[in-house]
Design a protein around this motif. Structure first.
Motif, PDB file in Angstrom:
ATOM      1  N   VAL A   9       0.869  -1.210  -0.019  1.00 26.73           N
ATOM      2  CA  VAL A   9       0.099  -0.032  -0.089  1.00 26.73           C
ATOM      3  C   VAL A   9       0.749   1.325  -0.156  1.00 26.73           C
ATOM      4  O   VAL A   9       2.006   1.149   0.461  1.00 26.73           O
ATOM      5  CB  VAL A   9      -0.814   0.080   1.445  1.00 26.73           C
ATOM      6  CG1 VAL A   9      -1.818  -1.032   1.156  1.00 26.73           C
ATOM      7  CG2 VAL A   9      -0.158  -0.003   2.350  1.00 26.73           C
ATOM      8  N   ASN A  10       0.256   2.314  -0.340  1.00 21.25           N
ATOM      9  CA  ASN A  10       0.936   3.588  -0.136  1.00 21.25           C
ATOM     10  C   ASN A  10       0.392   4.304   0.925  1.00 21.25           C
ATOM     11  O   ASN A  10      -0.856   4.239   1.302  1.00 21.25           O
ATOM     12  CB  ASN A  10       0.553   4.635  -1.662  1.00 21.25           C
ATOM     13  CG  ASN A  10       0.819   5.907  -1.725  1.00 21.25           C
ATOM     14  OD1 ASN A  10       0.374   6.763  -0.934  1.00 21.25           O
ATOM     15  ND2 ASN A  10       2.298   6.127  -2.058  1.00 21.25           N
ATOM     16  N   SER A  12       0.479   7.991   2.909  1.00 24.55           N
ATOM     17  CA  SER A  12       0.645   9.610   2.871  1.00 24.55           C
ATOM     18  C   SER A  12       0.028   9.927   4.344  1.00 24.55           C
ATOM     19  O   SER A  12      -1.019   9.576   4.796  1.00 24.55           O
ATOM     20  CB  SER A  12      -0.098  10.351   1.971  1.00 24.55           C
ATOM     21  OG  SER A  12      -1.513  10.141   1.907  1.00 24.55           O
ATOM     22  N   SER A  60       5.501   3.470   2.054  1.00 21.07           N
ATOM     23  CA  SER A  60       4.833   2.296   1.699  1.00 21.07           C
ATOM     24  C   SER A  60       4.515   1.251   2.878  1.00 21.07           C
ATOM     25  O   SER A  60       5.309   1.661   3.988  1.00 21.07           O
ATOM     26  CB  SER A  60       5.409   1.512   0.391  1.00 21.07           C
ATOM     27  OG  SER A  60       6.860   1.177   0.928  1.00 21.07           O
ATOM     28  N   THR A  86      -3.632   4.029   0.684  1.00 22.14           N
ATOM     29  CA  THR A  86      -4.220   3.717  -0.598  1.00 22.14           C
ATOM     30  C   THR A  86      -3.688   2.484  -1.017  1.00 22.14           C
ATOM     31  O   THR A  86      -2.540   2.128  -1.172  1.00 22.14           O
ATOM     32  CB  THR A  86      -3.815   4.983  -1.616  1.00 22.14           C
ATOM     33  OG1 THR A  86      -4.064   6.260  -0.946  1.00 22.14           O
ATOM     34  CG2 THR A  86      -4.456   4.763  -3.000  1.00 22.14           C
ATOM     35  N   THR A  88      -3.656  -0.685  -4.145  1.00 21.28           N
ATOM     36  CA  THR A  88      -3.363  -0.667  -5.456  1.00 21.28           C
ATOM     37  C   THR A  88      -4.483  -0.459  -6.418  1.00 21.28           C
ATOM     38  O   THR A  88      -4.278  -0.115  -7.599  1.00 21.28           O
ATOM     39  CB  THR A  88      -2.791  -2.258  -5.821  1.00 21.28           C
ATOM     40  OG1 THR A  88      -3.522  -3.300  -5.556  1.00 21.28           O
ATOM     41  CG2 THR A  88      -1.318  -2.159  -5.346  1.00 21.28           C
ATOM     42  N   ASN A  89      -5.818  -0.954  -5.834  1.00 17.38           N
ATOM     43  CA  ASN A  89      -6.990  -0.557  -6.550  1.00 17.38           C
ATOM     44  C   ASN A  89      -7.491   0.782  -6.466  1.00 17.38           C
ATOM     45  O   ASN A  89      -8.582   0.994  -6.913  1.00 17.38           O
ATOM     46  CB  ASN A  89      -7.972  -1.515  -6.214  1.00 17.38           C
ATOM     47  CG  ASN A  89      -8.490  -1.520  -4.927  1.00 17.38           C
ATOM     48  OD1 ASN A  89      -8.297  -0.344  -4.091  1.00 17.38           O
ATOM     49  ND2 ASN A  89      -9.406  -2.094  -4.286  1.00 17.38           N
ATOM     50  N   HIS A  90      -6.687   1.814  -6.002  1.00 20.60           N
ATOM     51  CA  HIS A  90      -6.865   3.215  -5.890  1.00 20.60           C
ATOM     52  C   HIS A  90      -7.984   3.452  -4.887  1.00 20.60           C
ATOM     53  O   HIS A  90      -8.227   4.853  -4.597  1.00 20.60           O
ATOM     54  CB  HIS A  90      -7.167   3.678  -7.035  1.00 20.60           C
ATOM     55  CG  HIS A  90      -6.142   3.482  -8.134  1.00 20.60           C
ATOM     56  ND1 HIS A  90      -5.003   3.920  -8.232  1.00 20.60           N
ATOM     57  CD2 HIS A  90      -6.038   2.737  -9.306  1.00 20.60           C
ATOM     58  CE1 HIS A  90      -4.100   3.654  -9.150  1.00 20.60           C
ATOM     59  NE2 HIS A  90      -4.857   2.898  -9.857  1.00 20.60           N
ATOM     60  N   HIS A  91      -8.441   2.586  -3.941  1.00 18.78           N
ATOM     61  CA  HIS A  91      -9.309   2.937  -2.854  1.00 18.78           C
ATOM     62  C   HIS A  91      -8.399   3.632  -1.889  1.00 18.78           C
ATOM     63  O   HIS A  91      -7.404   2.898  -1.192  1.00 18.78           O
ATOM     64  CB  HIS A  91     -10.009   1.733  -2.459  1.00 18.78           C
ATOM     65  CG  HIS A  91     -11.228   1.285  -3.051  1.00 18.78           C
ATOM     66  ND1 HIS A  91     -11.080   0.204  -4.089  1.00 18.78           N
ATOM     67  CD2 HIS A  91     -12.269   1.856  -3.400  1.00 18.78           C
ATOM     68  CE1 HIS A  91     -12.170   0.183  -4.709  1.00 18.78           C
ATOM     69  NE2 HIS A  91     -13.052   0.988  -4.438  1.00 18.78           N
ATOM     70  N   ALA A  92      -8.948   4.555  -1.354  1.00 18.48           N
ATOM     71  CA  ALA A  92      -8.174   5.442  -0.178  1.00 18.48           C
ATOM     72  C   ALA A  92      -9.107   5.268   1.188  1.00 18.48           C
ATOM     73  O   ALA A  92      -9.860   5.600   1.038  1.00 18.48           O
ATOM     74  CB  ALA A  92      -7.928   6.739  -0.538  1.00 18.48           C
ATOM     75  N   TYR A  93      -8.238   4.876   2.303  1.00 23.68           N
ATOM     76  CA  TYR A  93      -8.866   4.679   3.549  1.00 23.68           C
ATOM     77  C   TYR A  93      -8.088   5.719   4.615  1.00 23.68           C
ATOM     78  O   TYR A  93      -6.995   5.608   4.468  1.00 23.68           O
ATOM     79  CB  TYR A  93      -8.879   3.357   4.096  1.00 23.68           C
ATOM     80  CG  TYR A  93      -9.448   2.493   3.384  1.00 23.68           C
ATOM     81  CD1 TYR A  93     -10.781   2.087   3.312  1.00 23.68           C
ATOM     82  CD2 TYR A  93      -8.844   1.889   2.000  1.00 23.68           C
ATOM     83  CE1 TYR A  93     -11.611   1.285   2.771  1.00 23.68           C
ATOM     84  CE2 TYR A  93      -9.505   0.930   1.295  1.00 23.68           C
ATOM     85  CZ  TYR A  93     -10.791   0.504   1.429  1.00 23.68           C
ATOM     86  OH  TYR A  93     -11.337  -0.392   0.920  1.00 23.68           O
TER      87      TYR A  93
END
Length: 129
Positions: A9-10, A12, A60, A86, A88-93
């Motif tokens: 995951v990413n 930030s 990461s 975020t 890999t499917n671009h869903h952010a939590y």
């Protein structure tokens, strides 16, 4: 990457810090005094004596449980006011900091999600050069 890529995951994070300006190092009769007076000094009224700075970090991590526990580097989230993970499917939590080890520079985060792909934690006794 094919096997464990979706569990990476990413991360930030945002930290808000108050920066105090240094005291004017020049005496009032110095030609530089007026220039540095513009920036202000702690305890003095005037522009710039306190600044609010927004610090952003990126890093990461990897998902270690299907219900949203994530391991990352501690310096990425240390002191953060706001953490976003975020996938890999671009869903952010939004993420909650569960624990942090400064000594080992490791942090544990939690997101509100289910059925996530995971990476198993290995045994360091089995590592080879």
């Amino acid at each position: 990457v094919d096997r464990y890529g979706p569990a990476v995951v990413n991360i930030s994070s945002t930290t808000n810090k108050v920066i105090h300006q240094q005291h004017n190092p020049f005496p009032p009769n110095s030609p530089f005094y007026q220039f540095f007076q513009h920036f202000g000094a702690p305890g003095q009224a005037g522009p710039g004596h306190q600044q609010h700075e927004k610090i952003q970090s990126l890093g990461s991590g990897f998902i270690i449980s299907p219900d949203g526990y994530i391991v990352t580097a501690g310096h990425v989230v240390r002191g953060a006011n706001h953490i976003v993970v975020t996938l890999t499917n671009h869903h952010a939590y939004p993420a909650k900091l569960i624990g942090l080890s400064v000594r080992y520079d490791t942090a544990l985060l939690k997101i509100d999600a289910k059925d996530l792909p995971t990476v198993p934690i290995g045994n360091s006794d089995h590592l080879k050069v």
